[in-house]
Design a protein around this motif. Structure first.
Motif, PDB file in Angstrom:
ATOM      1  N   TYR A 225      35.607  26.278   3.154  1.00 37.10           N
ATOM      2  CA  TYR A 225      34.931  27.325   2.385  1.00 37.10           C
ATOM      3  C   TYR A 225      34.185  26.661   1.234  1.00 37.10           C
ATOM      4  O   TYR A 225      34.750  25.860   0.487  1.00 37.10           O
ATOM      5  CB  TYR A 225      35.961  28.314   1.835  1.00 37.10           C
ATOM      6  CG  TYR A 225      35.386  29.311   0.862  1.00 37.10           C
ATOM      7  CD1 TYR A 225      34.650  30.398   1.317  1.00 37.10           C
ATOM      8  CD2 TYR A 225      35.581  29.163  -0.504  1.00 37.10           C
ATOM      9  CE1 TYR A 225      34.117  31.321   0.421  1.00 37.10           C
ATOM     10  CE2 TYR A 225      35.058  30.081  -1.399  1.00 37.10           C
ATOM     11  CZ  TYR A 225      34.330  31.161  -0.938  1.00 37.10           C
ATOM     12  OH  TYR A 225      33.811  32.067  -1.815  1.00 37.10           O
ATOM     13  N   VAL A 226      32.897  27.005   1.088  1.00 32.09           N
ATOM     14  CA  VAL A 226      32.060  26.449   0.036  1.00 32.09           C
ATOM     15  C   VAL A 226      31.481  27.594  -0.796  1.00 32.09           C
ATOM     16  O   VAL A 226      30.877  28.518  -0.245  1.00 32.09           O
ATOM     17  CB  VAL A 226      30.901  25.598   0.621  1.00 32.09           C
ATOM     18  CG1 VAL A 226      30.067  24.986  -0.495  1.00 32.09           C
ATOM     19  CG2 VAL A 226      31.425  24.528   1.561  1.00 32.09           C
ATOM     20  N   GLU A 227      31.681  27.518  -2.121  1.00 32.37           N
ATOM     21  CA  GLU A 227      31.154  28.530  -3.046  1.00 32.37           C
ATOM     22  C   GLU A 227      30.286  27.808  -4.070  1.00 32.37           C
ATOM     23  O   GLU A 227      30.780  26.972  -4.831  1.00 32.37           O
ATOM     24  CB  GLU A 227      32.312  29.246  -3.730  1.00 32.37           C
ATOM     25  CG  GLU A 227      31.892  30.400  -4.616  1.00 32.37           C
ATOM     26  CD  GLU A 227      33.082  31.143  -5.176  1.00 32.37           C
ATOM     27  OE1 GLU A 227      33.110  31.333  -6.420  1.00 32.37           O
ATOM     28  OE2 GLU A 227      33.979  31.535  -4.403  1.00 32.37           O
ATOM     29  N   VAL A 228      28.980  28.105  -4.052  1.00 30.75           N
ATOM     30  CA  VAL A 228      28.026  27.453  -4.956  1.00 30.75           C
ATOM     31  C   VAL A 228      27.099  28.504  -5.560  1.00 30.75           C
ATOM     32  O   VAL A 228      27.123  29.669  -5.168  1.00 30.75           O
ATOM     33  CB  VAL A 228      27.184  26.370  -4.232  1.00 30.75           C
ATOM     34  CG1 VAL A 228      28.065  25.206  -3.778  1.00 30.75           C
ATOM     35  CG2 VAL A 228      26.414  26.962  -3.063  1.00 30.75           C
ATOM     36  N   GLU A 229      26.240  28.053  -6.483  1.00 29.24           N
ATOM     37  CA  GLU A 229      25.303  28.971  -7.106  1.00 29.24           C
ATOM     38  C   GLU A 229      24.271  29.459  -6.096  1.00 29.24           C
ATOM     39  O   GLU A 229      23.846  28.713  -5.221  1.00 29.24           O
ATOM     40  CB  GLU A 229      24.627  28.341  -8.329  1.00 29.24           C
ATOM     41  CG  GLU A 229      23.813  27.108  -8.050  1.00 29.24           C
ATOM     42  CD  GLU A 229      24.578  25.802  -8.232  1.00 29.24           C
ATOM     43  OE1 GLU A 229      23.949  24.806  -8.591  1.00 29.24           O
ATOM     44  OE2 GLU A 229      25.805  25.775  -7.973  1.00 29.24           O
ATOM     45  N   LYS A 230      23.896  30.719  -6.226  1.00 30.39           N
ATOM     46  CA  LYS A 230      22.915  31.330  -5.336  1.00 30.39           C
ATOM     47  C   LYS A 230      21.616  30.527  -5.386  1.00 30.39           C
ATOM     48  O   LYS A 230      21.177  30.102  -6.449  1.00 30.39           O
ATOM     49  CB  LYS A 230      22.657  32.772  -5.747  1.00 30.39           C
ATOM     50  CG  LYS A 230      21.882  33.566  -4.695  1.00 30.39           C
ATOM     51  CD  LYS A 230      21.671  34.991  -5.135  1.00 30.39           C
ATOM     52  CE  LYS A 230      22.883  35.802  -4.761  1.00 30.39           C
ATOM     53  NZ  LYS A 230      22.721  37.229  -5.054  1.00 30.39           N
ATOM     54  N   GLY A 231      21.035  30.289  -4.217  1.00 32.29           N
ATOM     55  CA  GLY A 231      19.767  29.576  -4.123  1.00 32.29           C
ATOM     56  C   GLY A 231      19.903  28.074  -3.951  1.00 32.29           C
ATOM     57  O   GLY A 231      18.909  27.396  -3.703  1.00 32.29           O
ATOM     58  N   LEU A 232      21.109  27.542  -4.078  1.00 38.56           N
ATOM     59  CA  LEU A 232      21.291  26.097  -3.906  1.00 38.56           C
ATOM     60  C   LEU A 232      21.259  25.757  -2.412  1.00 38.56           C
ATOM     61  O   LEU A 232      22.019  26.312  -1.622  1.00 38.56           O
ATOM     62  CB  LEU A 232      22.624  25.638  -4.496  1.00 38.56           C
ATOM     63  CG  LEU A 232      22.954  24.156  -4.291  1.00 38.56           C
ATOM     64  CD1 LEU A 232      22.016  23.279  -5.112  1.00 38.56           C
ATOM     65  CD2 LEU A 232      24.396  23.867  -4.656  1.00 38.56           C
ATOM     66  N   ASP A 233      20.359  24.865  -2.033  1.00 34.86           N
ATOM     67  CA  ASP A 233      20.336  24.364  -0.660  1.00 34.86           C
ATOM     68  C   ASP A 233      21.207  23.125  -0.591  1.00 34.86           C
ATOM     69  O   ASP A 233      21.121  22.258  -1.465  1.00 34.86           O
ATOM     70  CB  ASP A 233      18.906  23.990  -0.249  1.00 34.86           C
ATOM     71  CG  ASP A 233      18.052  25.218   0.016  1.00 34.86           C
ATOM     72  OD1 ASP A 233      18.603  26.234   0.487  1.00 34.86           O
ATOM     73  OD2 ASP A 233      16.840  25.157  -0.255  1.00 34.86           O
TER      74      ASP A 233
END
Length: 191
Positions: free
Chosen positions: A154-162
């Motif tokens: 599971y990966v949770e990052v900032e919106k818009g990060l490719d």
């Protein structure tokens, strides 16, 4: 990171520790996964936590790791670089009397450069925003033997990060909530 005080808490949604609230230090950059996102993730993982060896990278408040442990994970390793956050994780494991949990105070990328004692079945990656840590973490997990065949990541990052992920990982589910984008992958069995 500067300690601002001890003002927050996380809540365990389900399982053995259901309803328990654990204190969280108010540290710069620390953003525990919201109950809404956590509930969605664990619905996606229905049945995958029981008996799993869990690795929580960039553990922070430990919201995901503690939830997995509550849902009968066999073991949990929480990796956190911040000394105060790591101490809080140790204290919260003691509060729960959770002997299957272990805290490692280390830089995740340095720690993943080591050889694992055993591969993980479920990994949570929720790095600090704006530091471009997701892709190198995923690469080290795959190349370093940290994942069992069929492991969930599971990966949770900032919106818009490719970011890129290993070619043998299949995107299972994804969501966008507020400033967060979350993706759940399953590692395909390698021959």
């Amino acid at each position: 990171m500067a300690v601002k005080g001890n003002s927050g808490q996380i809540r365990i949604i389900s399982g053995l520790y259901r309803g328990r609230k654990l204190p969280v230090q108010d540290l710069e950059g620390l953003r525990p996964t919201t109950d809404r996102v956590k509930e969605t993730l664990f619905n996606w993982l229905q049945g995958q936590t029981q008996g799993a060896k869990v690795l929580d990278c960039f553990a922070g408040a430990g919201a995901l790791g503690f939830e997995a442990l509550s849902r009968h994970a066999a073991s949990l390793v929480l990796v956190e670089i911040d000394k105060n956050a790591a101490r809080q994780l140790v204290d919260n494991l003691a509060r729960l009397d959770a002997k299957a949990g272990h805290v490692v105070q280390a830089d995740v990328l340095d720690w993943l450069a080591n050889t694992p004692a055993e591969p993980a079945d479920l990994v949570f990656i929720d790095p600090p925003f704006g530091k471009q840590l997701a892709a190198p973490t995923l690469s080290l997990l795959e190349s370093g033997g940290w994942l069992s065949d069929g492991a969930w990541v599971y990966v949770e990052v900032e919106k818009g990060l490719d970011f890129t992920w290993p070619s043998n990982w299949r995107l299972h589910r994804e969501l966008n909530a507020g400033q967060v984008q979350a993706k759940l992958f399953q590692r395909e069995v390698t021959e």
